[in-house]
Design an enzyme around this catalytic site. Structure first.
Site, PDB file in Angstrom:
ATOM      1  N   ALA A  65     -36.429 -71.066 -20.857  1.00 32.11           N
ATOM      2  CA  ALA A  65     -37.661 -71.814 -20.633  1.00 32.11           C
ATOM      3  C   ALA A  65     -38.504 -71.047 -19.620  1.00 32.11           C
ATOM      4  CB  ALA A  65     -37.321 -73.196 -20.086  1.00 32.11           C
ATOM      5  N   GLY A 108     -32.880 -71.532 -22.491  1.00 28.84           N
ATOM      6  CA  GLY A 108     -33.494 -71.996 -23.738  1.00 28.84           C
ATOM      7  C   GLY A 108     -33.427 -70.939 -24.837  1.00 28.84           C
ATOM      8  N   GLU A 111     -30.188 -71.401 -26.340  1.00 26.13           N
ATOM      9  CA  GLU A 111     -30.252 -72.667 -27.082  1.00 26.13           C
ATOM     10  C   GLU A 111     -31.023 -72.487 -28.394  1.00 26.13           C
ATOM     11  OE1 GLU A 111     -31.695 -74.645 -23.513  1.00 26.13           O
ATOM     12  OE2 GLU A 111     -30.077 -76.100 -23.683  1.00 26.13           O
ATOM     13  N   GLU A 131     -28.939 -71.898 -16.193  1.00 28.55           N
ATOM     14  CA  GLU A 131     -29.718 -72.966 -15.548  1.00 28.55           C
ATOM     15  C   GLU A 131     -29.099 -73.421 -14.239  1.00 28.55           C
ATOM     16  OE1 GLU A 131     -28.868 -72.852 -18.764  1.00 28.55           O
ATOM     17  OE2 GLU A 131     -30.510 -73.527 -20.035  1.00 28.55           O
TER      18      GLU A 131
END
Ligand code: CAA
Length: 257
Positions: A65, A108, A111, A131
């Site tokens: 992210a 992300g 992911e 994270e």
């Protein structure tokens, strides 16, 4: 026109989508995720595109992210985060999605890799959920999909320590199906995509759905779904064509009917 994606026109039933935000290692900000969700929605409506290959750059598939964007969001912003609906749109994509991964696939980015159905990785690829180093945890399916992909112990190690694993480790663990030389990753993914694009589209779609069911349902329900899907395919012209082609010793020409 997307600004953070490069989209190659569909060839042989395959569309190549390249994440293109080089100044930020393809960090997934709202715009990039929105463009990707919109592109996949367009592919969903395009019968000529049967398989999508998703890739990034040689240095980074995606570094997670966008941390700078995250820094601007307070609790209310997080509760109303538009990226959630983009992630949902990406996860509901029904055609085969192959990730061709080189470099970093972190947070992300990792992911996003786990939203793909098949993952081809260059030897230099690195997969991680860092994270925890930011005082947070995966929030785009990372805890759930990673555990299902690699098992409890490795998923715990990756998420709690933030340490990334390399492509070979990811392959042994089941996150990646093939490891290639980095310069061949996209080529191999496209080769595989073209092969899948020649198969009967309805059979591919239902087989994907049935395999995904195995991840989130009990065995009896999964078997019921499989039986139902198998029966649905029995009524298709493509089944007739596939069997005729075998008997006539020729290549099948599937139409999706
Ligand atoms: N968000 C925003 N910008 C990022 C970024 C990210 N996730 N990752 C890299 N960048 C930017 C850097 O800030 C840098 O920009 P400037 O040149 O303007 O400083 C540029 O990309 C190049 O990065 P580096 O100089 O750091 O390159 P490097 O080769 O030394 O390191 C890296 C590469 C290991 C990927 C490192 O950039 C890094 O650790 N990035 C962060 C990875 C991370 O923590 N990801 C998880 C994010 S949280 C998340 O993903 C949660 C979620 O989905 C729900």
């Amino acid at each position: 026109m997307p600004q953070m994606l490069k989209v190659t026109p569909t060839e042989h039933g395959v569309r190549l989508i390249t994440l293109h935000r080089p100044e930020a290692m393809n960090a997934l900000n709202t715009q990039l995720l929105g463009e990707l969700a919109a592109e996949l929605a367009a592919v969903e409506q395009d019968p000529g595109t049967r398989v999508v290959v998703l890739t990034g750059s040689r240095k980074a598939f995606a570094a997670g992210a966008d941390i700078n964007e995250m820094a601007e969001r307070d609790l209310v912003g997080i509760l109303n985060d538009p990226r959630v609906s983009h992630w949902q749109a990406i996860s509901s994509f029904s055609k085969p999605l192959i990730a061709a991964v080189n470099g970093f696939a972190l947070g992300g980015g990792c992911e996003l890799v786990m939203h793909a159905d098949i993952v081809i990785a260059g030897e230099d690829a690195r997969f991680g959920q860092p994270e925890i180093n930011l005082g947070i945890m995966p929030g785009a399916g990372g805890t759930q999909r990673l555990l299902r992909a690699v098992g409890k112990s490795l998923a715990m190690q990756m998420v709690l320590s933030g340490i990334a694993i390399d492509a070979r480790h990811a392959q042994r663990a089941g996150l990646v199906s093939e490891v290639t030389q980095p310069e061949l990753t996209i080529e191999r993914a496209i080769e595989l995509a073209r092969l899948i694009a020649q198969k009967a589209p309805l059979a591919v779609r239902l087989a994907k759905e049935a395999l995904l069911k195995a991840q989130d349902t009990d065995l009896a329900s999964g078997l019921r779904f499989e039986r139902h899907a198998f029966t649905v395919l029995a009524g298709t012209q493509d089944r007739e064509e596939g069997i005729c082609a075998f008997q006539e010793k020729r290549r099948a020409n599937f139409t999706g009917q």
